[in-house]
Motif scaffolding. Structure first.
Motif, short mmCIF file in Angstrom:
data_model
loop_
_atom_site.label_atom_id
_atom_site.label_comp_id
_atom_site.label_asym_id
_atom_site.label_seq_id
_atom_site.Cartn_x
_atom_site.Cartn_y
_atom_site.Cartn_z
N THR B 104 33.20 36.23 114.36
CA THR B 104 33.46 37.31 115.33
C THR B 104 34.95 37.52 115.56
O THR B 104 35.37 38.61 115.92
CB THR B 104 32.77 37.04 116.68
N ASP B 105 35.76 36.49 115.35
CA ASP B 105 37.22 36.66 115.47
C ASP B 105 37.74 37.70 114.51
O ASP B 105 38.71 38.40 114.79
CB ASP B 105 37.93 35.36 115.10
N ARG B 106 37.10 37.76 113.34
CA ARG B 106 37.63 38.59 112.26
C ARG B 106 37.23 40.05 112.43
O ARG B 106 37.63 40.88 111.60
CB ARG B 106 37.11 38.08 110.92
N ILE B 107 36.43 40.39 113.42
CA ILE B 107 36.01 41.78 113.58
C ILE B 107 37.18 42.60 114.10
O ILE B 107 37.74 43.42 113.40
CB ILE B 107 34.80 41.88 114.52
N ILE B 181 50.27 31.30 124.23
CA ILE B 181 49.20 30.82 125.12
C ILE B 181 47.93 30.60 124.33
O ILE B 181 47.23 29.61 124.50
CB ILE B 181 48.97 31.82 126.27
N PHE B 182 47.61 31.53 123.41
CA PHE B 182 46.40 31.37 122.61
C PHE B 182 46.49 30.10 121.76
O PHE B 182 45.52 29.37 121.59
CB PHE B 182 46.17 32.58 121.69
N GLU B 183 47.69 29.86 121.24
CA GLU B 183 47.88 28.66 120.42
C GLU B 183 47.71 27.41 121.27
O GLU B 183 47.13 26.41 120.85
CB GLU B 183 49.26 28.69 119.77
N MET B 184 48.21 27.50 122.50
CA MET B 184 48.13 26.36 123.41
C MET B 184 46.66 25.98 123.69
O MET B 184 46.29 24.81 123.65
CB MET B 184 48.81 26.75 124.72
N VAL B 185 45.81 26.97 123.92
CA VAL B 185 44.43 26.65 124.29
C VAL B 185 43.56 26.36 123.07
O VAL B 185 42.69 25.49 123.12
CB VAL B 185 43.76 27.75 125.14
N SER B 186 43.78 27.07 121.97
CA SER B 186 42.82 26.97 120.87
C SER B 186 43.39 26.33 119.61
O SER B 186 42.63 25.92 118.74
CB SER B 186 42.29 28.36 120.51
N GLY B 187 44.70 26.29 119.49
CA GLY B 187 45.30 25.71 118.29
C GLY B 187 45.69 26.75 117.26
O GLY B 187 46.40 26.44 116.33
N THR B 188 45.23 27.99 117.42
CA THR B 188 45.65 29.04 116.48
C THR B 188 46.18 30.23 117.25
O THR B 188 45.81 30.45 118.41
CB THR B 188 44.48 29.55 115.62
N ARG B 189 47.02 30.99 116.59
CA ARG B 189 47.63 32.13 117.28
C ARG B 189 46.69 33.33 117.35
O ARG B 189 46.68 34.06 118.33
CB ARG B 189 48.90 32.55 116.55
N MET B 190 45.91 33.55 116.30
CA MET B 190 45.08 34.76 116.32
C MET B 190 43.59 34.47 116.34
O MET B 190 42.87 34.97 117.18
CB MET B 190 45.44 35.65 115.13
N MET B 191 43.08 33.69 115.39
CA MET B 191 41.64 33.48 115.29
C MET B 191 41.21 32.34 116.20
O MET B 191 40.97 31.23 115.75
CB MET B 191 41.26 33.18 113.83
#
Lengths: 173, 431
Positions: B104-107, B181-191
């Motif tokens: 779903t990230d890739r949509i 912030i996205f990298e901080m919570v999930s480890g990746t910048r976009m997906m």
């Protein structure tokens, strides 16, 4: 997760449609009206004009293989003035994969039906512009049918790379 | 010059054949189909058929347009999509409910967490599981940050298309703050794939609240800069006001949603109309335009920045403590330390990672408000661990469908402005 969906007054809607609606199913507060292929345009037109469902949010298809009738066409409707949703469902037989188009009721159905035609091979009668939309022109078949496998090409690892590379389809001269 | 009756007709057919074969080998279109799409003048060669895209910087991805031009005026615009079709729906059908979160990230790759929320929300509705309040609030914060991320890319590229290059540099600079912030919570910048069915992958790390507070502090000034550059800029206004107009009724009939619909004056926002993930706990307003032109759509999105900041501020203030994922062990895996001493937890862990959980038979539709419009997920379940059918209702597809109507009669230079104003992402259009 919960989402507030208002289903009030849909009893009146169902009553107004009379015998055009065969069945009404409610699952997780979502109402699905089940109708037949012959009367679907009539039902959709009534819902748009008399019941103010002015927006066709989505139209899609489900493949119920190996059940018969095999396909379901779904119309997800929304009313901007009443703030309610309703879903209309039509079952289609495997041996008669065609249904009248809804593009005359909502113009938005144009591409959505082209997508269903492309991915499922359902034929929409009287559609203004029924062409493939997603798949490349030379592609044969309809990818979202259940008989199509998800993996066609073998995945290449070090031990089978040469064989997989040799079998790969290449562009023709 | 001899003028026999048969000759012009022959010329028309000959010329039409050339048009079809030369301009249009990839559309796989027959002459009869083309006749329905373009005017007769295009077939005689009086109007020009021009190909635009799919490799074009202003089509925001791989959108291809076949334009019928009379001089510089667009008579007809025929979009050709599908160049980025990756079979995401087919892939999702063949994965367990948890595994499919990744696709779903890739949509909509510019708003991945909004797509995550739509998908996990639909699964949660299907299996009927509650989400802890803390998880809901964190989802709201991340969703609003994602919306700002999506709008920043839109603003930068839209302005770049029309000729304001510096805007692009500024918005991508500020976007880094959000990606951090996205990298901080999930480890990746976009997906990100940060949301799970029943809650979140893990609690937010230390420093998350400070980073979000920093965004709240920095952004108002930056937004002021953006407004100074464009809002009253005579060139910008000249290029956007009165361009690409679509009326209220037409926008609804085309199924347009999001800022593209609200720019035409329809107050429909899924966050307000059918609140999800506790959006009803926060006060915010929905900006609505009136004329339905490119400028109004631009204004709607700009106002949404302020509303997003307002929602994030409230969510941060009210952020409750507690768990971030449901304690229903049939849906969510047990914490690692429990596996060491509880046999039951070990079994749950094993079953969830080998087989996944089963969903009851039925069908649900769940939608959220993405940066582009109503992003909906339809799931039909046959009672197994994998869905029978997953369908993503992509707002970009429906919004793009109205492009031919919006661009009819405009100049070819305005086409790029209109494409920018409906804010499409081709990953979402083609799926």
């Amino acid at each position: 997760m919960e989402q507030t969906v208002t289903t009030a007054n849909l009893d009146a809607t169902v009553a107004a449609l009379g015998d055009a609606v065969n069945d009404v199913r409610v699952f997780r507060d979502e109402v699905t009206l089940i109708t037949t292929k012959g009367r679907v345009v009539e039902v959709l037109t009534h819902l748009r004009d008399a019941q103010h469902f002015d927006m066709l949010t989505d139209e899609t298809c489900v493949d119920y293989l190996p059940k018969e009738p095999r396909f379901a066409i779904l119309y997800q409707l929304y009313s901007t003035s009443r703030n309610i949703r309703v879903r209309v469902k039509v079952m289609l037989s495997e041996y008669d994969r065609s249904i009248p188009t809804a593009a005359g009721v909502w113009i938005a159905a144009n591409w959505l039906e082209r997508e269903i035609y492309d991915l499922f091979g359902i034929n929409f009668e009287n559609h203004p512009d029924l062409r493939r939309i997603m798949m490349p022109p030379g592609w044969e078949g309809h990818p979202l049918l259940k008989e199509n496998p998800v993996k066609v090409e073998e995945v290449a690892f070090t031990f089978n790379r040469e064989r997989v590379e040799a079998d790969k389809p290449r562009a023709q001269e | 010059m001899t003028t026999s009756e048969a000759e012009p007709r022959v010329r028309i057919e000959e010329s039409a054949k050339n048009v079809v074969s030369a301009a249009d080998t990839q559309l796989d279109i027959t002459l009869d189909q083309l006749k329905k799409l373009v005017s007769p003048r295009a077939l005689t060669g009086e109007n020009m058929l021009l190909n635009m895209g799919p490799q074009h910087p202003s089509t925001h991805g791989v959108l291809r347009l076949l334009l019928e031009l009379d001089g510089e005026t667009v008579i007809n615009c025929i979009p050709d999509i599908g160049f980025l079709h990756t079979g995401i729906e087919k892939t999702a059908e063949n994965k367990t409910y948890t595994q499919a979160i990744v696709v779903t990230d890739r949509i909509d790759y510019l708003a991945p967490m909004i797509c995550n929320l739509a998908y996990v929300g639909a699964v949660e509705k299907l299996v009927d599981v509650d989400v802890p309040l803390r998880a809901q609030y964190i989802r709201v914060i991340l969703n609003e940050l994602t919306r700002m991320n999506s709008h920043l890319v839109w603003l930068g590229t839209h302005a770049l298309d029309i000729g304001a290059m510096s805007m692009f540099l500024y918005t991508f600079r500020e976007r880094e703050l959000l990606l951090d912030i996205f990298e901080m919570v999930s480890g990746t910048r976009m997906m990100a794939s940060y949301f799970r069915v029943g809650g979140l992958w893990r609690d937010v790390p230390d420093g998350f609240v400070d980073a979000v507070k920093n965004v709240l502090k920095v952004f108002p000034d930056k937004l002021l800069d953006y407004e100074k550059l464009l809002k009253e800029n005579p060139l910008w206004r000249e290029r956007t006001i009165g361009v690409g107009v679509i009326s209220k009724e037409d926008a609804i009939a085309w199924g347009m949603t999001g800022p593209s619909l609200r720019g035409s004056g329809v107050n429909y926002d899924v966050r307000k109309a059918m609140p999800y993930s506790s959006y009803d706990h926060f006060e915010f307003s929905v900006p609505v335009g009136s004329k339905g032109d490119v400028y109004d759509r631009y204004r709607c999105r700009m106002e949404e920045f302020y509303q997003s900041l307002k929602i994030i501020q409230q969510a941060l203030d009210k952020l409750p403590p507690g768990p971030v994922i449901t304690d229903n062990r049939k849906i969510a895996p047990p914490p690692k330390h429990e596996i060491a001493y509880s046999m039951e937890s070990l079994i749950h862990h094993f079953k969830l990672w080998t087989e996944g959980f089963r969903a009851p038979e039925g069908e649900v539709y769940f939608s959220v408000e993405s940066g582009k419009g109503e992003f909906g997920v339809y799931i039909s379940s046959d009672g197994g661990t994998k869905p029978r059918r997953v369908h993503f209702r992509a707002p970009s597809l429906c919004n793009l469908q109205a492009l031919p109507q919006m661009s009819k009669g405009c100049l070819i230079a305005d086409i790029v402005g209109i494409i920018g104003s409906v804010d499409i992402v081709l990953g979402e259009v083609d799926r």
